[in-house]
Every structure is written in structure tokens, then in C-alpha cells.
Scaffold this motif. Structure first.
Motif, PDB file in Angstrom:
ATOM      1  N   GLY A  43       0.816  -1.209   0.000  1.00 24.80           N
ATOM      2  CA  GLY A  43       0.000   0.000   0.000  1.00 24.80           C
ATOM      3  C   GLY A  43       0.849   1.258   0.000  1.00 24.80           C
ATOM      4  O   GLY A  43       0.724   2.093   0.889  1.00 24.80           O
ATOM      5  N   PHE A  44       1.710   1.433  -1.010  1.00 18.85           N
ATOM      6  CA  PHE A  44       2.613   2.588  -1.013  1.00 18.85           C
ATOM      7  C   PHE A  44       1.887   3.905  -1.226  1.00 18.85           C
ATOM      8  O   PHE A  44       2.428   4.975  -0.927  1.00 18.85           O
ATOM      9  CB  PHE A  44       3.734   2.419  -2.043  1.00 18.85           C
ATOM     10  N   ILE A  63       4.336  -2.099  -3.243  1.00 21.88           N
ATOM     11  CA  ILE A  63       3.223  -2.637  -4.017  1.00 21.88           C
ATOM     12  C   ILE A  63       1.919  -1.949  -3.630  1.00 21.88           C
ATOM     13  O   ILE A  63       1.724  -1.583  -2.465  1.00 21.88           O
ATOM     14  CB  ILE A  63       3.127  -4.169  -3.816  1.00 21.88           C
ATOM     15  N   ASP A  64       1.065  -1.727  -4.621  1.00 18.55           N
ATOM     16  CA  ASP A  64      -0.239  -1.096  -4.379  1.00 18.55           C
ATOM     17  C   ASP A  64      -1.200  -1.595  -5.456  1.00 18.55           C
ATOM     18  O   ASP A  64      -0.789  -1.778  -6.613  1.00 18.55           O
ATOM     19  CB  ASP A  64      -0.121   0.428  -4.432  1.00 18.55           C
ATOM     20  N   PRO A  65      -2.481  -1.804  -5.110  1.00 18.52           N
ATOM     21  CA  PRO A  65      -3.427  -2.292  -6.120  1.00 18.52           C
ATOM     22  C   PRO A  65      -4.018  -1.202  -7.002  1.00 18.52           C
ATOM     23  O   PRO A  65      -4.693  -1.511  -7.984  1.00 18.52           O
ATOM     24  CB  PRO A  65      -4.520  -2.943  -5.270  1.00 18.52           C
ATOM     25  N   ASN A  66      -3.795   0.056  -6.661  1.00 15.28           N
ATOM     26  CA  ASN A  66      -4.460   1.163  -7.355  1.00 15.28           C
ATOM     27  C   ASN A  66      -3.504   1.816  -8.355  1.00 15.28           C
ATOM     28  O   ASN A  66      -2.576   2.522  -7.970  1.00 15.28           O
ATOM     29  CB  ASN A  66      -4.926   2.198  -6.323  1.00 15.28           C
ATOM     30  N   HIS A  85      11.415   0.014  -6.101  1.00 19.02           N
ATOM     31  CA  HIS A  85      10.795  -0.700  -7.208  1.00 19.02           C
ATOM     32  C   HIS A  85       9.283  -0.720  -6.981  1.00 19.02           C
ATOM     33  O   HIS A  85       8.806  -1.277  -5.992  1.00 19.02           O
ATOM     34  CB  HIS A  85      11.335  -2.118  -7.292  1.00 19.02           C
ATOM     35  N   LEU A  86       8.537  -0.094  -7.880  1.00 21.33           N
ATOM     36  CA  LEU A  86       7.082  -0.031  -7.753  1.00 21.33           C
ATOM     37  C   LEU A  86       6.432  -1.181  -8.506  1.00 21.33           C
ATOM     38  O   LEU A  86       6.885  -1.573  -9.587  1.00 21.33           O
ATOM     39  CB  LEU A  86       6.552   1.291  -8.308  1.00 21.33           C
ATOM     40  N   ALA A  87       5.368  -1.713  -7.921  1.00 21.91           N
ATOM     41  CA  ALA A  87       4.635  -2.793  -8.574  1.00 21.91           C
ATOM     42  C   ALA A  87       3.159  -2.676  -8.246  1.00 21.91           C
ATOM     43  O   ALA A  87       2.783  -2.268  -7.150  1.00 21.91           O
ATOM     44  CB  ALA A  87       5.167  -4.159  -8.123  1.00 21.91           C
ATOM     45  N   LEU A  88       2.320  -3.022  -9.212  1.00 22.23           N
ATOM     46  CA  LEU A  88       0.879  -3.104  -8.982  1.00 22.23           C
ATOM     47  C   LEU A  88       0.542  -4.515  -8.530  1.00 22.23           C
ATOM     48  O   LEU A  88       1.038  -5.495  -9.096  1.00 22.23           O
ATOM     49  CB  LEU A  88       0.112  -2.778 -10.261  1.00 22.23           C
ATOM     50  N   GLY A  89      -0.283  -4.627  -7.508  1.00 18.89           N
ATOM     51  CA  GLY A  89      -0.668  -5.946  -7.060  1.00 18.89           C
ATOM     52  C   GLY A  89      -1.392  -5.897  -5.737  1.00 18.89           C
ATOM     53  O   GLY A  89      -1.480  -4.854  -5.086  1.00 18.89           O
ATOM     54  N   SER A  90      -1.920  -7.042  -5.357  1.00 15.40           N
ATOM     55  CA  SER A  90      -2.719  -7.166  -4.146  1.00 15.40           C
ATOM     56  C   SER A  90      -1.895  -7.754  -3.016  1.00 15.40           C
ATOM     57  O   SER A  90      -1.119  -8.696  -3.222  1.00 15.40           O
ATOM     58  CB  SER A  90      -3.922  -8.059  -4.436  1.00 15.40           C
ATOM     59  N   PRO A  97       8.495 -14.807  -4.176  1.00 18.00           N
ATOM     60  CA  PRO A  97       8.762 -16.107  -3.556  1.00 18.00           C
ATOM     61  C   PRO A  97       8.729 -16.010  -2.032  1.00 18.00           C
ATOM     62  O   PRO A  97       8.870 -14.921  -1.454  1.00 18.00           O
ATOM     63  CB  PRO A  97      10.172 -16.451  -4.057  1.00 18.00           C
ATOM     64  N   SER A  98       8.568 -17.138  -1.378  1.00 17.90           N
ATOM     65  CA  SER A  98       8.603 -17.190   0.083  1.00 17.90           C
ATOM     66  C   SER A  98       9.984 -16.779   0.593  1.00 17.90           C
ATOM     67  O   SER A  98      10.996 -16.968  -0.087  1.00 17.90           O
ATOM     68  CB  SER A  98       8.264 -18.600   0.567  1.00 17.90           C
ATOM     69  N   SER A  99      10.006 -16.180   1.777  1.00 16.19           N
ATOM     70  CA  SER A  99      11.248 -15.767   2.452  1.00 16.19           C
ATOM     71  C   SER A  99      12.085 -14.831   1.583  1.00 16.19           C
ATOM     72  O   SER A  99      13.307 -14.972   1.480  1.00 16.19           O
ATOM     73  CB  SER A  99      12.065 -17.002   2.850  1.00 16.19           C
ATOM     74  N   SER A 100      11.428 -13.837   0.980  1.00 14.88           N
ATOM     75  CA  SER A 100      12.116 -12.905   0.077  1.00 14.88           C
ATOM     76  C   SER A 100      12.605 -11.637   0.750  1.00 14.88           C
ATOM     77  O   SER A 100      13.501 -10.971   0.229  1.00 14.88           O
ATOM     78  CB  SER A 100      11.175 -12.500  -1.068  1.00 14.88           C
ATOM     79  N   PHE A 101      12.013 -11.261   1.911  1.00 16.78           N
ATOM     80  CA  PHE A 101      12.269  -9.943   2.486  1.00 16.78           C
ATOM     81  C   PHE A 101      12.686 -10.039   3.950  1.00 16.78           C
ATOM     82  O   PHE A 101      12.293 -10.955   4.669  1.00 16.78           O
ATOM     83  CB  PHE A 101      11.021  -9.060   2.360  1.00 16.78           C
ATOM     84  N   ASP A 102      13.479  -9.033   4.364  1.00  9.98           N
ATOM     85  CA  ASP A 102      13.913  -8.934   5.757  1.00  9.98           C
ATOM     86  C   ASP A 102      12.934  -8.117   6.597  1.00  9.98           C
ATOM     87  O   ASP A 102      12.825  -8.321   7.804  1.00  9.98           O
ATOM     88  CB  ASP A 102      15.300  -8.280   5.827  1.00  9.98           C
ATOM     89  N   THR A 103      12.254  -7.168   5.948  1.00  6.88           N
ATOM     90  CA  THR A 103      11.305  -6.283   6.639  1.00  6.88           C
ATOM     91  C   THR A 103      10.093  -6.085   5.750  1.00  6.88           C
ATOM     92  O   THR A 103      10.235  -5.913   4.529  1.00  6.88           O
ATOM     93  CB  THR A 103      11.930  -4.899   6.928  1.00  6.88           C
ATOM     94  N   VAL A 104       8.904  -6.121   6.345  1.00 10.55           N
ATOM     95  CA  VAL A 104       7.703  -5.719   5.625  1.00 10.55           C
ATOM     96  C   VAL A 104       7.072  -4.548   6.381  1.00 10.55           C
ATOM     97  O   VAL A 104       7.120  -4.490   7.610  1.00 10.55           O
ATOM     98  CB  VAL A 104       6.696  -6.867   5.459  1.00 10.55           C
ATOM     99  N   VAL A 105       6.498  -3.613   5.639  1.00  6.97           N
ATOM    100  CA  VAL A 105       5.988  -2.362   6.204  1.00  6.97           C
ATOM    101  C   VAL A 105       4.568  -2.125   5.715  1.00  6.97           C
ATOM    102  O   VAL A 105       4.261  -2.307   4.532  1.00  6.97           O
ATOM    103  CB  VAL A 105       6.887  -1.176   5.802  1.00  6.97           C
ATOM    104  N   SER A 106       3.708  -1.694   6.636  1.00  8.36           N
ATOM    105  CA  SER A 106       2.345  -1.309   6.281  1.00  8.36           C
ATOM    106  C   SER A 106       1.971  -0.063   7.060  1.00  8.36           C
ATOM    107  O   SER A 106       2.008  -0.063   8.290  1.00  8.36           O
ATOM    108  CB  SER A 106       1.365  -2.448   6.607  1.00  8.36           C
ATOM    109  N   THR A 107       1.628   1.007   6.349  1.00 11.16           N
ATOM    110  CA  THR A 107       1.168   2.231   7.005  1.00 11.16           C
ATOM    111  C   THR A 107      -0.189   2.622   6.424  1.00 11.16           C
ATOM    112  O   THR A 107      -0.308   2.878   5.236  1.00 11.16           O
ATOM    113  CB  THR A 107       2.163   3.398   6.830  1.00 11.16           C
ATOM    114  N   MET A 108      -1.196   2.622   7.301  1.00  7.45           N
ATOM    115  CA  MET A 108      -2.558   2.985   6.913  1.00  7.45           C
ATOM    116  C   MET A 108      -3.017   2.189   5.685  1.00  7.45           C
ATOM    117  O   MET A 108      -3.580   2.741   4.733  1.00  7.45           O
ATOM    118  CB  MET A 108      -2.673   4.482   6.652  1.00  7.45           C
ATOM    119  N   THR A 109      -2.782   0.899   5.700  1.00  7.15           N
ATOM    120  CA  THR A 109      -3.100   0.039   4.563  1.00  7.15           C
ATOM    121  C   THR A 109      -4.056  -1.087   4.927  1.00  7.15           C
ATOM    122  O   THR A 109      -4.999  -1.379   4.190  1.00  7.15           O
ATOM    123  CB  THR A 109      -1.808  -0.555   3.966  1.00  7.15           C
TER     124      THR A 109
END
Length: 207
Positions: A43-44, A63-66, A85-90, A97-109
Motif C-alpha cells: 500500500g505505497f 506494491i499497491d493495487p491502485n 521498485h514499484l509494482a501493482l498488485g494485491s 517467492p517465500s522468504s524474500s524480504f527482511d522487513t515488511v511495512v504497512s502504514t494505513m493500509t
């Protein structure tokens, strides 16, 4: 997901205005400054977080769906001191792939994700062992009088806020999907009507 004129053209401008308010800046800064390694943000929006990420992170995938958010996010993407890197998606079906990231972030999403339980499971999947989930979300108040307002306003607000729910119990929702919350602060954001102002900011790891 098909989006109409309001969602694709009007709502991104409302997000840019509302999320640019001064009260959000220190909250964003304190949250994303804790990110490290390979980072995923769901939800960027208009890219309001991009400039607050620490320069030592390896990269940011957002990533953002809009699709209406992309033009506004592009300018902040170009100004960021880190690769973005911007991407459209849900968030409910992340294309990684699984185990791809060290940190995930969500703000007002998570307030507006159609299936938040699915999204939280997906975040678990793409996070590496020992990784962290950083969140800043508004949601259900512990005060009954405020909850009554939130419950009454949400059916209308969902349409104005592109799916945003005022009354989701954010921390409980995160915990029941297999996360252990290791740091948490709950508060009302000053200067905002209480039905919209109850926030939870914290960190979670895989339970």
C-alpha cells in the motif's frame, strides 16, 4: 480488480493531501527508520514513506493495487536515496517467492485491504526467518462511545475511502494470524476526530 474514476483519479489526490499532514511525518519517520535489508511495503499510496527509509537498506519493493497512485509515487521514487521498485498488485496474493524480504511495512493500509487475514498470511510467507513486520494502522478504538461512531460511519466511509474500514481491531487481527507483537504504542492522533484517530504503531515477528 477494476477501479472506477473516483478510485483511480480522485482518491489518490485525497490520499496525497491527507497523508501529507504534519502529524503523520514523525510517525512515518520513526516507523520506517527501523527497516533493514530487503524491504517490502504494501500500500505505497503516493509514496509518502519513501524519503524516510534509511540509506543503508538494500532496496525497497513497494506494491499497491491502485494504478492511480503510480504517477504521484513516481516523483518521490526518483527523489529517494534508496532503490525503489514499484509494482501493482494485491497484498492478498503477493507476486514474490517465500522468504524474500527482511522487513515488511504497512502504514494505513490494512484498513482497506479486502481480505486482511489473507494479506497478513502472505506477509508471513514472504518474510524471512527473523524478519520484522513494521506497522502503523488506524482502527477500532477501545472506547465504546468512539466504537459506536466508527461502526456507524464505516458503511459510508468505505465508499469515500476506497475500502477503508474505521473499525478493524488491528492488533488483535495481526496477532490471530500468527504474529507476535514485540513493540506497540496505541494512541489518538491529536487534532483528528476520534473515530478516525485511533492508531496502533508497532513491530511484530513470526509467532
Amino acid at each position: 480488480m477494476k477501479r472506477g474514476w473516483y478510485s483511480g483519479r480522485v482518491f489518490p489526490r485525497l490520499v496525497q493531501w491527507s497523508m501529507g499532514q504534519a502529524g503523520f511525518i514523525p510517525l512515518r519517520q520513526s516507523l520506517v527508520s527501523q527497516a533493514s535489508g530487503l524491504v517490502l511495503e504494501i500500500g505505497f499510496g503516493t509514496g509518502a514513506n519513501f524519503s524516510y527509509y534509511p540509506s543503508q537498506i538494500h532496496s525497497l519493493t513497494a506494491i499497491d493495487p491502485n494504478p492511480g497512485m503510480i504517477p504521484m509515487a513516481r516523483s518521490l521514487q526518483e527523489e529517494a536515496v534508496i532503490p525503489v521498485h514499484l509494482a501493482l498488485g494485491s497484498a492478498e496474493a503477493l507476486p514474490f517467492p517465500s522468504s524474500s524480504f527482511d522487513t515488511v511495512v504497512s502504514t494505513m493500509t490494512l484498513c482497506s485491504v479486502p481480505l486482511p487475514s489473507n494479506a497478513l498470511q502472505e506477509l508471513l510467507r514472504v518474510l524471512r526467518p527473523g524478519g520484522r513486520f513494521l506497522f502503523l494502522e488506524h482502527g477500532q478504538s477501545p472506547d465504546r462511545s468512539v466504537r459506536l461512531w466508527q461502526d456507524g460511519l464505516t458503511p459510508v466511509w468505505k465508499h469515500l475511502g476506497d475500502g477503508c474500514h474505521l473499525n478493524r481491531p488491528m492488533v488483535q487481527m495481526i496477532q490471530t494470524q500468527g504474529w507476535t507483537v514485540t513493540a506497540l504504542e496505541n494512541f489518538y492522533l491529536p487534532g483528528v476526530p476520534k473515530a478516525f484517530a485511533y492508531f496502533s504503531q508497532g513491530m511484530a515477528v513470526k509467532a
